[in-house]
Write an enzyme that holds these catalytic residues in place. Structure first.
Site, short mmCIF file in Angstrom:
data_model
loop_
_atom_site.label_atom_id
_atom_site.label_comp_id
_atom_site.label_asym_id
_atom_site.label_seq_id
_atom_site.Cartn_x
_atom_site.Cartn_y
_atom_site.Cartn_z
N SER A 94 0.86 -1.18 0.00
CA SER A 94 0.00 0.00 0.00
C SER A 94 0.90 1.23 0.00
CB SER A 94 -0.91 -0.02 1.23
OG SER A 94 -1.82 -1.09 1.16
N LYS A 168 -6.64 1.60 -4.78
CA LYS A 168 -6.57 0.98 -3.45
C LYS A 168 -6.99 1.96 -2.35
CE LYS A 168 -5.50 -1.85 -0.06
NZ LYS A 168 -4.16 -2.37 0.19
N LYS A 236 -2.39 3.36 7.49
CA LYS A 236 -1.42 3.91 6.54
C LYS A 236 -2.10 4.34 5.25
CE LYS A 236 1.50 1.27 4.31
NZ LYS A 236 2.63 0.38 3.92
#
Length: 294
Positions: A94, A168, A236
């Site tokens: 990510s 994402k 995050k």
């Protein structure tokens, strides 16, 4: 037999690498800083290496799923330093879109390619090989690695560099909001004194239901906070979304709420628990216990 590399054999990476070993027909070299993870990879038929440089030097296709931006950046820079023209780095991590764009330029300058291909589905879908995979970058590079990505899940080409990373963020912004809503709703149910299992049985086939609901609500009811996906990792992505929203000049009010709850979890020592542990925030605010220990 073609050699491919895999860097990062953690909660997600290890089952993903195992699926590559099982399904790809390739020799898969793997590395992790935790020896126990590397040993588990080797026991599954992978080729464990003690120095990641061996992967950068010998593998034309390198997959990585790594925990932090500094580690991700260092790994791609090492691939550029030790790799050969024509090589492809597939970042399954990510990673913030602006970092992906910078790393894409570095790989291009070295005659290599970078595919940003973050995944969604948590540990259960990683083990099953059914992850959602959002892949951005050059179309030719994507087509080259698509059969390998298909060993781990369902890859969808999202467009140019960093588009996978942005996709994402969209996924995890929505997922974070749904998880907080589930936590709030079930804390409300507990406070109202209704049975949580009955609530789940009655609602899972309704508008609120779906794979995320089916996966997380039983864990909440059992007070099972063993991470399928850690709040720390999800947080995050939420921070990355906030950062990129600033770049775009937009506000994300729902994402602000999610970050507020996740920050409370971090401040109170729960950041490495499963995302559904965010119900603890509502337990604190509503003075209620949600679910029962299994």
């Amino acid at each position: 037999m073609r050699q491919i590399g895999f860097l990062g054999l953690g909660v997600m990476g290890l089952p993903m690498a195992k699926n590559l070993v099982k399904k790809s027909g390739c020799s898969v070299l793997g590395y992790d800083v935790v020896p126990e993870q590397t040993a588990a990879f080797q026991a599954a038929g992978g080729v464990a290496v003690e120095d990641p440089t061996e992967i950068y030097r010998s593998c034309q296709i390198i997959f990585q799923i790594l925990p932090t931006h500094p580690v991700i950046i260092h790994s791609v820079e090492q691939a550029v330093q030790y790799g050969k023209p024509g090589g492809i780095v597939v970042d399954l991590s990510s990673t913030a879109p602006d970092i992906i764009l910078d790393l894409f330029q570095k790989t291009q300058a070295a005659g290599m390619s970078l595919v940003d291909a973050p995944v969604s589905g948590g540990n259960p879908m990683a083990a099953a090989g059914t992850l959602a995979i959002m892949a951005g970058g050059e179309r030719d590079a994507f087509e080259t690695v698509k059969p390998l990505l298909s060993c781990m899940g369902t890859p969808v080409y999202t467009g140019g560099p960093a588009s996978g990373s942005v996709t994402k963020l969209v996924n995890n912004m929505i997922g974070g909001a749904v998880l907080v809503a589930i936590a709030e709703g079930y804390a409300f149910a507990a406070k109202a004194g209704i049975d949580l299992q009955t609530t789940f049985d009655a609602t899972r086939g309704g508008f609120a239901g779906g794979p995320l609901y089916d996966n997380k609500v039983p864990k909440l009811i059992r007070r099972d906070y063993e991470p399928g996906a850690r709040i720390a990792v999800h947080r995050k992505d939420i921070l990355n979304a906030k950062h990129y929203a600033h770049h775009l000049g937009v506000d994300l009010p729902m994402t602000d709420v999610v970050l507020h709850v996740m920050d409370w979890m971090a401040d109170n020592g729960h950041i490495n628990e499963d995302q559904i542990a965010m119900v603890k925030y509502y337990e604190d605010k509503m003075d209620v216990t949600v679910g029962q220990d299994a």
